[in-house]
Design a protein around this motif. Sequence first.
Motif, mmCIF file in Angstrom:
data_model
loop_
_atom_site.group_PDB
_atom_site.id
_atom_site.type_symbol
_atom_site.label_atom_id
_atom_site.label_comp_id
_atom_site.label_asym_id
_atom_site.label_seq_id
_atom_site.Cartn_x
_atom_site.Cartn_y
_atom_site.Cartn_z
ATOM 1 N N LYS A 1 0.818 -1.220 0.000
ATOM 2 C CA LYS A 1 0.000 0.000 0.000
ATOM 3 C C LYS A 1 0.848 1.264 0.000
ATOM 4 O O LYS A 1 0.323 2.359 -0.111
ATOM 5 C CB LYS A 1 -0.924 -0.006 1.216
ATOM 6 N N GLN A 2 2.166 1.108 0.155
ATOM 7 C CA GLN A 2 3.066 2.265 0.166
ATOM 8 C C GLN A 2 3.394 2.676 -1.260
ATOM 9 O O GLN A 2 3.716 1.842 -2.098
ATOM 10 C CB GLN A 2 4.359 1.930 0.911
ATOM 11 N N LYS A 3 3.350 3.975 -1.529
ATOM 12 C CA LYS A 3 3.598 4.495 -2.864
ATOM 13 C C LYS A 3 4.431 5.771 -2.754
ATOM 14 O O LYS A 3 4.254 6.558 -1.825
ATOM 15 C CB LYS A 3 2.260 4.789 -3.547
ATOM 16 N N THR A 4 5.328 5.976 -3.706
ATOM 17 C CA THR A 4 6.124 7.192 -3.749
ATOM 18 C C THR A 4 6.557 7.450 -5.192
ATOM 19 O O THR A 4 6.420 6.584 -6.045
ATOM 20 C CB THR A 4 7.367 7.103 -2.817
ATOM 21 N N VAL A 5 7.057 8.638 -5.428
ATOM 22 C CA VAL A 5 7.669 8.953 -6.722
ATOM 23 C C VAL A 5 9.166 8.763 -6.541
ATOM 24 O O VAL A 5 9.755 9.291 -5.602
ATOM 25 C CB VAL A 5 7.368 10.407 -7.163
ATOM 26 N N ALA A 6 9.766 7.974 -7.422
ATOM 27 C CA ALA A 6 11.192 7.676 -7.297
ATOM 28 C C ALA A 6 11.935 8.043 -8.567
ATOM 29 O O ALA A 6 11.387 7.971 -9.661
ATOM 30 C CB ALA A 6 11.381 6.189 -6.996
ATOM 31 N N LYS A 7 13.178 8.436 -8.390
ATOM 32 C CA LYS A 7 14.067 8.721 -9.519
ATOM 33 C C LYS A 7 14.965 7.509 -9.736
ATOM 34 O O LYS A 7 15.441 6.903 -8.775
ATOM 35 C CB LYS A 7 14.931 9.945 -9.232
ATOM 36 N N PHE A 8 15.170 7.167 -11.009
ATOM 37 C CA PHE A 8 16.020 6.042 -11.377
ATOM 38 C C PHE A 8 17.096 6.511 -12.347
ATOM 39 O O PHE A 8 16.815 7.305 -13.244
ATOM 40 C CB PHE A 8 15.203 4.938 -12.054
ATOM 41 N N SER A 9 18.295 6.010 -12.175
ATOM 42 C CA SER A 9 19.366 6.219 -13.143
ATOM 43 C C SER A 9 19.399 5.001 -14.050
ATOM 44 O O SER A 9 19.282 3.868 -13.581
ATOM 45 C CB SER A 9 20.717 6.359 -12.433
ATOM 46 N N VAL A 10 19.556 5.240 -15.342
ATOM 47 C CA VAL A 10 19.648 4.145 -16.307
ATOM 48 C C VAL A 10 21.116 3.976 -16.675
ATOM 49 O O VAL A 10 21.771 4.940 -17.083
ATOM 50 C CB VAL A 10 18.811 4.441 -17.574
ATOM 51 N N VAL A 11 21.628 2.746 -16.490
ATOM 52 C CA VAL A 11 23.035 2.479 -16.780
ATOM 53 C C VAL A 11 23.166 1.570 -18.001
ATOM 54 O O VAL A 11 22.295 0.746 -18.274
ATOM 55 C CB VAL A 11 23.775 1.873 -15.572
ATOM 56 N N LYS A 12 24.237 1.740 -18.714
ATOM 57 C CA LYS A 12 24.502 0.976 -19.939
ATOM 58 C C LYS A 12 24.664 -0.507 -19.612
ATOM 59 O O LYS A 12 25.221 -0.875 -18.582
ATOM 60 C CB LYS A 12 25.761 1.495 -20.613
ATOM 61 N N GLY A 13 24.149 -1.350 -20.503
ATOM 62 C CA GLY A 13 24.320 -2.793 -20.361
ATOM 63 C C GLY A 13 23.106 -3.460 -19.750
ATOM 64 O O GLY A 13 22.003 -2.928 -19.778
ATOM 65 N N SER A 14 23.339 -4.650 -19.221
ATOM 66 C CA SER A 14 22.249 -5.392 -18.589
ATOM 67 C C SER A 14 22.680 -5.835 -17.193
ATOM 68 O O SER A 14 23.863 -6.009 -16.923
ATOM 69 C CB SER A 14 21.863 -6.614 -19.428
ATOM 70 N N GLY A 15 21.718 -5.992 -16.335
ATOM 71 C CA GLY A 15 21.986 -6.387 -14.954
ATOM 72 C C GLY A 15 20.702 -6.384 -14.156
ATOM 73 O O GLY A 15 19.610 -6.237 -14.706
#
Length: 130
Positions: free
Chosen positions: A59-73
């Motif tokens: 039930k917890q919700k927030t706005v989050a920032k994500f960094s996108v990094v090259k490659g896969s993982g």
Amino acid sequence: MLVDSGATANIVDEDTWKTLKAKKIQCASYKQNTELYPYASDKPLTVIGGFSCDIKVGKQKTVAKFSVVKGSGVPLLGKTTATLLGALKVGVDVVNSISDQKAGSDEEGGGSVLSIMRNAKVFTKQVVKR
């Protein structure tokens, strides 16, 4: 997504980002000039951009920032966001809290985090003061 209590940022790999875009994720994307370093490394990850979006655990919700990094993982949920969402608890009462959540059922509202992450392993780290 892996909860990483040592991560200062939320990180999504390029392959996951492409999948999210193909599924038409609702987010605000932007160029990002941030240096992020993997644990115990002096070589930064290659950050190719960033985005912010709504993220929810139970039930917890927030706005989050994500960094996108090259490659896969494996995408990482950093300490601050994981704590805000109740997916990470740090402190001396953690063991009791985890036991209480395991005892509750989904219908009773107990174990909201664990009900989403049923197959997750719980790791604890003992801190020794000297």
